[in-house]
Write a protein that holds these residues in place. Sequence first.
Motif, PDB file in Angstrom:
ATOM      1  N   VAL A 252     -52.550 -59.385 -31.161  1.00 59.01           N
ATOM      2  CA  VAL A 252     -51.590 -58.794 -32.240  1.00 59.01           C
ATOM      3  C   VAL A 252     -50.483 -57.747 -31.631  1.00 59.01           C
ATOM      4  CG1 VAL A 252     -51.442 -57.420 -34.372  1.00 59.01           C
ATOM      5  CG2 VAL A 252     -53.421 -58.989 -33.695  1.00 59.01           C
ATOM      6  N   ALA A 253     -49.259 -57.896 -32.083  1.00 50.45           N
ATOM      7  CA  ALA A 253     -48.060 -56.983 -31.673  1.00 50.45           C
ATOM      8  C   ALA A 253     -47.686 -56.073 -32.813  1.00 50.45           C
ATOM      9  CB  ALA A 253     -47.146 -57.693 -30.799  1.00 50.45           C
ATOM     10  N   VAL A 254     -47.332 -54.892 -32.626  1.00 50.82           N
ATOM     11  CA  VAL A 254     -46.838 -54.040 -33.778  1.00 50.82           C
ATOM     12  C   VAL A 254     -45.583 -53.325 -33.265  1.00 50.82           C
ATOM     13  CG1 VAL A 254     -47.441 -52.272 -35.214  1.00 50.82           C
ATOM     14  CG2 VAL A 254     -49.061 -53.796 -34.611  1.00 50.82           C
ATOM     15  N   LEU A 255     -44.601 -53.694 -34.093  1.00 54.89           N
ATOM     16  CA  LEU A 255     -43.326 -52.883 -33.563  1.00 54.89           C
ATOM     17  C   LEU A 255     -42.967 -52.163 -34.706  1.00 54.89           C
ATOM     18  CD1 LEU A 255     -43.446 -55.637 -31.839  1.00 54.89           C
ATOM     19  CD2 LEU A 255     -40.976 -55.721 -31.853  1.00 54.89           C
ATOM     20  N   THR A 256     -42.035 -51.085 -34.534  1.00 55.80           N
ATOM     21  CA  THR A 256     -41.222 -50.566 -35.472  1.00 55.80           C
ATOM     22  C   THR A 256     -39.709 -50.250 -35.238  1.00 55.80           C
ATOM     23  OG1 THR A 256     -41.712 -48.170 -34.643  1.00 55.80           O
ATOM     24  CG2 THR A 256     -43.296 -48.977 -36.418  1.00 55.80           C
ATOM     25  N   THR A 257     -38.899 -50.183 -36.054  1.00 55.25           N
ATOM     26  CA  THR A 257     -37.483 -49.956 -35.886  1.00 55.25           C
ATOM     27  C   THR A 257     -36.703 -49.507 -37.052  1.00 55.25           C
ATOM     28  OG1 THR A 257     -35.707 -51.163 -34.906  1.00 55.25           O
ATOM     29  CG2 THR A 257     -36.970 -52.464 -36.449  1.00 55.25           C
ATOM     30  N   PRO A 258     -35.798 -48.823 -36.873  1.00 54.43           N
ATOM     31  CA  PRO A 258     -35.170 -48.467 -38.208  1.00 54.43           C
ATOM     32  C   PRO A 258     -34.715 -49.470 -39.178  1.00 54.43           C
ATOM     33  CG  PRO A 258     -34.289 -47.060 -36.275  1.00 54.43           C
ATOM     34  CD  PRO A 258     -34.837 -48.431 -36.017  1.00 54.43           C
ATOM     35  N   ASN A 259     -34.837 -49.067 -40.676  1.00 56.83           N
ATOM     36  CA  ASN A 259     -34.750 -50.005 -41.590  1.00 56.83           C
ATOM     37  C   ASN A 259     -32.974 -49.625 -41.827  1.00 56.83           C
ATOM     38  OD1 ASN A 259     -34.042 -51.254 -44.075  1.00 56.83           O
ATOM     39  ND2 ASN A 259     -35.377 -50.369 -45.300  1.00 56.83           N
ATOM     40  N   ILE A 260     -32.161 -50.424 -41.599  1.00 57.14           N
ATOM     41  CA  ILE A 260     -30.608 -50.273 -41.721  1.00 57.14           C
ATOM     42  C   ILE A 260     -30.393 -49.719 -42.979  1.00 57.14           C
ATOM     43  CG2 ILE A 260     -29.989 -53.019 -42.054  1.00 57.14           C
ATOM     44  CD1 ILE A 260     -27.552 -52.130 -40.161  1.00 57.14           C
ATOM     45  N   LYS A 261     -30.948 -50.083 -43.920  1.00 63.04           N
ATOM     46  CA  LYS A 261     -30.714 -49.851 -45.450  1.00 63.04           C
ATOM     47  C   LYS A 261     -30.980 -48.468 -45.673  1.00 63.04           C
ATOM     48  CE  LYS A 261     -30.980 -54.655 -47.662  1.00 63.04           C
ATOM     49  NZ  LYS A 261     -31.716 -55.222 -48.555  1.00 63.04           N
ATOM     50  N   MET A 262     -31.698 -47.741 -44.666  1.00 65.58           N
ATOM     51  CA  MET A 262     -31.863 -46.303 -45.026  1.00 65.58           C
ATOM     52  C   MET A 262     -31.182 -45.535 -43.877  1.00 65.58           C
ATOM     53  SD  MET A 262     -33.749 -46.346 -47.738  1.00 65.58           S
ATOM     54  CE  MET A 262     -34.543 -44.575 -47.585  1.00 65.58           C
ATOM     55  N   THR A 263     -30.545 -46.208 -43.055  1.00 66.42           N
ATOM     56  CA  THR A 263     -29.719 -45.201 -41.825  1.00 66.42           C
ATOM     57  C   THR A 263     -28.435 -44.463 -42.448  1.00 66.42           C
ATOM     58  OG1 THR A 263     -30.430 -46.713 -40.321  1.00 66.42           O
ATOM     59  CG2 THR A 263     -28.431 -45.575 -39.944  1.00 66.42           C
ATOM     60  N   LEU A 264     -28.146 -43.456 -42.308  1.00 64.47           N
ATOM     61  CA  LEU A 264     -27.246 -42.548 -42.843  1.00 64.47           C
ATOM     62  C   LEU A 264     -25.796 -42.713 -42.101  1.00 64.47           C
ATOM     63  CD1 LEU A 264     -29.409 -39.394 -43.347  1.00 64.47           C
ATOM     64  CD2 LEU A 264     -29.160 -41.165 -44.829  1.00 64.47           C
ATOM     65  N   THR A 265     -25.871 -42.980 -40.656  1.00 61.16           N
ATOM     66  CA  THR A 265     -24.509 -43.238 -39.990  1.00 61.16           C
ATOM     67  C   THR A 265     -24.904 -44.188 -38.974  1.00 61.16           C
ATOM     68  OG1 THR A 265     -22.898 -41.883 -38.995  1.00 61.16           O
ATOM     69  CG2 THR A 265     -25.077 -41.215 -38.424  1.00 61.16           C
ATOM     70  N   ARG A 266     -23.816 -44.577 -38.144  1.00 63.43           N
ATOM     71  CA  ARG A 266     -24.097 -45.366 -37.026  1.00 63.43           C
ATOM     72  C   ARG A 266     -24.698 -44.612 -35.888  1.00 63.43           C
ATOM     73  NH1 ARG A 266     -19.311 -47.907 -33.124  1.00 63.43           N
ATOM     74  NH2 ARG A 266     -20.835 -49.069 -31.757  1.00 63.43           N
ATOM     75  N   ASN A 267     -25.688 -45.074 -35.156  1.00 65.82           N
ATOM     76  CA  ASN A 267     -26.291 -44.574 -33.989  1.00 65.82           C
ATOM     77  C   ASN A 267     -25.760 -45.151 -32.962  1.00 65.82           C
ATOM     78  OD1 ASN A 267     -28.051 -43.842 -31.891  1.00 65.82           O
ATOM     79  ND2 ASN A 267     -29.656 -43.601 -33.336  1.00 65.82           N
ATOM     80  N   PRO A 268     -25.154 -44.595 -32.123  1.00 65.18           N
ATOM     81  CA  PRO A 268     -24.365 -45.394 -30.820  1.00 65.18           C
ATOM     82  C   PRO A 268     -25.270 -45.794 -29.927  1.00 65.18           C
ATOM     83  CG  PRO A 268     -23.816 -42.887 -31.144  1.00 65.18           C
ATOM     84  CD  PRO A 268     -24.421 -43.502 -32.347  1.00 65.18           C
ATOM     85  N   TRP A 269     -26.515 -45.116 -29.973  1.00 67.96           N
ATOM     86  CA  TRP A 269     -27.576 -45.580 -28.875  1.00 67.96           C
ATOM     87  C   TRP A 269     -28.312 -46.807 -29.235  1.00 67.96           C
ATOM     88  CZ3 TRP A 269     -27.570 -42.557 -24.552  1.00 67.96           C
ATOM     89  CH2 TRP A 269     -27.054 -41.334 -24.613  1.00 67.96           C
ATOM     90  N   HIS A 270     -27.857 -47.405 -30.549  1.00 69.29           N
ATOM     91  CA  HIS A 270     -28.584 -48.474 -30.845  1.00 69.29           C
ATOM     92  C   HIS A 270     -27.702 -49.580 -30.683  1.00 69.29           C
ATOM     93  CE1 HIS A 270     -31.648 -46.162 -33.604  1.00 69.29           C
ATOM     94  NE2 HIS A 270     -31.804 -45.929 -32.386  1.00 69.29           N
TER      95      HIS A 270
END
Length: 257
Positions: A128-146
């Motif tokens: 089993v692999a488990v990953l997390t990542t931001p939900n773009i629908k809840m992102t407040l602004t562009r993150n230029p590191w992503h």
Amino acid sequence: MATYTTEIASDTIPSDNPIHQRLLQAYYLAKPYVKGDLLELGCGEGRGVELLSPLADSYLALDKIQEVIDRLRQKYPDVSFEQAVFPPFSKLKDNSFDSIVSFQVIEHVKDDAGFLKEIHRVLKPGGVAVLTTPNIKMTLTRNPWHVREYTAGELTQLASKYFSKVTMKGVGGNEKVMAYYEQNKKSVEKITRFDIFNLQYRLPASLLRIPYDILNRVNRNKLNTANSGLVAEIVHDDYVLTETGEEGLDLFLILEK
């Protein structure tokens, strides 16, 4: 001495506490899936090592920053740490890990399809692999590191190309967490209202990283000053697993081979 951008939330900076606790909770939520030989992809400052290492027979953690790897080797001598830029995981054999965790990493990886394909390759059958990542629908602004962010549907569709069983959940928050989120949203909107030409989405990411980091740090400090009680009181248990990714601040992806 560690130098922290706002992309690497610190447990020693008071204004980072809500983000630190959000990242920490991912490790708690992953505990039921950890067993046998464990691989962590993008271990960062080793936030979850103490939590997960007792659950595993072996623990290999990879990260791209050699300075971080050197510190972690001294702090956790029973865990193997290696410097690596991935994908691919060129030194790792096929079918070699029972469990894999990777938190807040895939959004930084240019070849996200190759990343998931490699996770499938090194995972044992039944693993089993488990990953997390931001939900773009809840992102407040562009993150230029992503490089990019995902909806729950987009990431599910991508992962389904390589895994036969894909389960998408989310990491959401209780009333305390969502109160912080709403305060943060209002504060960010006060800043972005000056971006009348929508430059955050039009300029190259490389030009945005320094101003983004400065404004993000100023914003976090402002929220801490305005309501230090709320910022300080948030703990990892205030973040909860949601049944669908759409509900979460982060997507919580479970992949089974």
